[in-house]
Design a protein around this motif. Structure first.
Motif, short mmCIF file in Angstrom:
data_model
loop_
_atom_site.label_atom_id
_atom_site.label_comp_id
_atom_site.label_asym_id
_atom_site.label_seq_id
_atom_site.Cartn_x
_atom_site.Cartn_y
_atom_site.Cartn_z
N LYS A 119 0.86 -1.26 0.00
CA LYS A 119 -0.19 -0.04 0.00
C LYS A 119 0.76 1.29 -0.04
CE LYS A 119 -3.34 2.46 2.79
NZ LYS A 119 -4.23 2.59 3.93
N TYR A 120 1.95 1.24 1.03
CA TYR A 120 2.73 2.44 0.81
C TYR A 120 3.58 2.68 -0.28
CZ TYR A 120 1.32 2.84 5.66
OH TYR A 120 0.70 2.96 7.06
N PHE A 121 3.89 1.39 -0.88
CA PHE A 121 4.79 1.46 -2.37
C PHE A 121 3.84 2.37 -3.37
CE2 PHE A 121 5.16 -0.42 -6.32
CZ PHE A 121 6.47 -0.09 -6.58
N HIS A 122 2.81 2.09 -3.47
CA HIS A 122 1.78 2.41 -4.20
C HIS A 122 1.48 4.05 -3.97
CE1 HIS A 122 1.15 -1.05 -6.96
NE2 HIS A 122 1.04 -1.66 -5.90
N VAL A 127 20.79 9.33 -8.42
CA VAL A 127 21.69 8.54 -7.89
C VAL A 127 21.25 8.94 -6.19
CG1 VAL A 127 23.93 8.13 -7.08
CG2 VAL A 127 23.36 8.42 -9.47
N ALA A 128 21.11 10.17 -5.86
CA ALA A 128 20.84 10.39 -4.39
C ALA A 128 19.55 9.94 -3.98
CB ALA A 128 20.72 12.02 -4.15
N TYR A 129 18.53 10.06 -5.07
CA TYR A 129 17.05 9.31 -4.99
C TYR A 129 17.32 7.91 -4.34
CZ TYR A 129 15.43 13.41 -7.03
OH TYR A 129 15.23 14.90 -7.45
N VAL A 130 18.00 7.20 -5.18
CA VAL A 130 18.13 5.68 -5.14
C VAL A 130 18.89 5.31 -3.60
CG1 VAL A 130 19.27 3.56 -5.96
CG2 VAL A 130 18.27 5.30 -7.45
N ASP A 177 7.72 -0.33 14.35
CA ASP A 177 6.52 0.38 14.17
C ASP A 177 5.93 0.97 12.70
OD1 ASP A 177 8.23 2.15 15.02
OD2 ASP A 177 6.79 3.52 15.61
N LYS A 178 7.06 1.23 12.16
CA LYS A 178 6.86 2.18 10.73
C LYS A 178 7.47 1.45 9.67
CE LYS A 178 6.48 6.75 12.44
NZ LYS A 178 7.24 8.26 12.34
N SER A 179 7.77 -0.18 9.98
CA SER A 179 8.46 -0.95 8.97
C SER A 179 7.93 -1.02 7.60
CB SER A 179 8.52 -2.22 9.54
OG SER A 179 9.44 -3.25 8.60
N ASP A 180 6.45 -1.16 7.57
CA ASP A 180 5.93 -1.32 6.50
C ASP A 180 6.04 0.10 5.40
OD1 ASP A 180 5.15 -4.01 6.74
OD2 ASP A 180 2.86 -3.53 7.35
N GLN A 181 5.79 0.99 6.37
CA GLN A 181 5.83 2.47 5.63
C GLN A 181 7.14 2.90 4.91
OE1 GLN A 181 5.19 5.96 7.87
NE2 GLN A 181 4.12 6.99 6.38
N LEU A 182 8.25 2.56 5.83
CA LEU A 182 9.39 2.78 5.35
C LEU A 182 9.89 1.89 4.24
CD1 LEU A 182 11.24 3.42 8.69
CD2 LEU A 182 10.54 5.18 7.08
N GLN A 183 9.53 0.58 4.23
CA GLN A 183 9.95 -0.47 3.35
C GLN A 183 9.07 -0.05 1.96
OE1 GLN A 183 11.73 -3.04 2.96
NE2 GLN A 183 12.59 -3.32 5.17
N LYS A 198 11.29 1.37 -1.37
CA LYS A 198 11.30 0.56 -2.49
C LYS A 198 11.00 1.54 -3.59
CE LYS A 198 9.61 -3.68 -4.51
NZ LYS A 198 8.69 -4.97 -4.23
N SER A 199 9.78 2.15 -3.65
CA SER A 199 9.18 2.99 -4.50
C SER A 199 10.32 3.93 -4.93
CB SER A 199 7.91 3.87 -3.98
OG SER A 199 7.68 4.84 -4.76
N ILE A 200 11.00 4.65 -3.96
CA ILE A 200 11.64 5.96 -4.24
C ILE A 200 13.10 5.10 -5.02
CG2 ILE A 200 13.59 7.55 -3.25
CD1 ILE A 200 11.39 7.82 -1.05
N MET A 201 13.32 4.02 -4.76
CA MET A 201 14.70 3.41 -5.41
C MET A 201 14.33 3.03 -6.78
SD MET A 201 15.92 0.82 -2.46
CE MET A 201 17.32 0.16 -3.71
N ILE A 202 12.79 2.55 -7.00
CA ILE A 202 12.56 2.00 -8.30
C ILE A 202 12.33 3.59 -9.25
CG2 ILE A 202 10.61 1.39 -9.83
CD1 ILE A 202 10.41 -0.86 -7.58
N GLN A 203 11.55 4.71 -8.57
CA GLN A 203 11.55 5.71 -9.37
C GLN A 203 12.75 6.55 -9.63
OE1 GLN A 203 8.66 6.69 -10.72
NE2 GLN A 203 7.29 5.09 -9.56
#
Length: 202
Positions: free
Chosen positions: A72-75, A128-131, A146-152, A156-161
């Motif tokens: 959910k957080y990824f999208h 590169v800085a975004y990744v 407690d924020k694992s899902d959100q941070l993960q 992941k989204s920021i790395m891909i983008q």
């Protein structure tokens, strides 16, 4: 830039500046072609990035409402990120629509070509800085359960983008440089009084 290159650049600017009135009245076909290629490329950049952003926003908006946890957080981040991309694409397209190859002097055309290359190269560094930033968020999730899902998901989204933008900006920089630099050298070398100054710029 060392002092010698600064001197060459300054001298070249002066020579280009003296050519400006003549170029403004009767731009050569070569100059117009040089400017038009840059403008077309900018439009293509804006349309490509805008299309990519719209697709991500559409898919992300639907998927975020149907998913949970990290996905959910990824999208969600895909949507947020591409709202910014859409804004950047819109500004770029607006600027390219206002551009007029007929009214550009040689000095303006060369400066805008070099500025475009510098922007793309700067973007590559930012990508590169975004990744790296996305990887940091994922690593940080280990110490914040407690924020694992959100941070993960966000990471992941920021790395891909960031990875997409890195490839996008780098490929367009190479295309822009390879296609435009040769034209630029010919135009400057054919300057007033047969004087040509070529300054190597990355």
């Amino acid at each position: 830039m060392n002092p010698f290159r600064r001197l060459l650049f300054a001298a070249g600017s002066v020579l280009l500046g003296t050519a400006a009135p003549a170029q403004r009245v009767t731009p050569s076909p070569e100059l117009r072609d040089f400017s038009e290629q840059r403008i077309r490329h900018q439009k293509t950049l804006g349309l490509t990035l805008g299309g990519y952003a719209l697709a991500n926003i559409a898919v992300g908006s639907i998927a975020a409402g149907q998913a949970s946890g990290e996905t959910k957080y990824f999208h969600q981040m895909n949507v947020y990120w591409n709202l910014v991309n859409l804004g950047i694409a819109g500004v770029g397209l607006l600027g390219s629509r206002k551009a007029d190859a007929k009214g550009e002097t040689l000095a303006q055309a060369v400066r805008r070509h070099e500025t475009m290359k510098q922007i793309l190269l700067l973007n590559v560094g930012l990508d590169v800085a975004y990744v790296v930033g996305g990887a940091y968020l994922r690593e940080r999730s280990q110490s914040h359960p407690d924020k694992s899902d959100q941070l993960q998901g966000y990471g992941k989204s920021i790395m891909i983008q960031g990875g997409f933008l890195f490839a996008f900006d780098l490929v367009n920089y190479v295309i822009f440089k390879n296609r435009g630099d040769k034209q630029e050298v010919k135009l400057i070398s054919a300057g007033p009084m047969g004087v040509g100054i070529v300054v190597p710029i990355k």
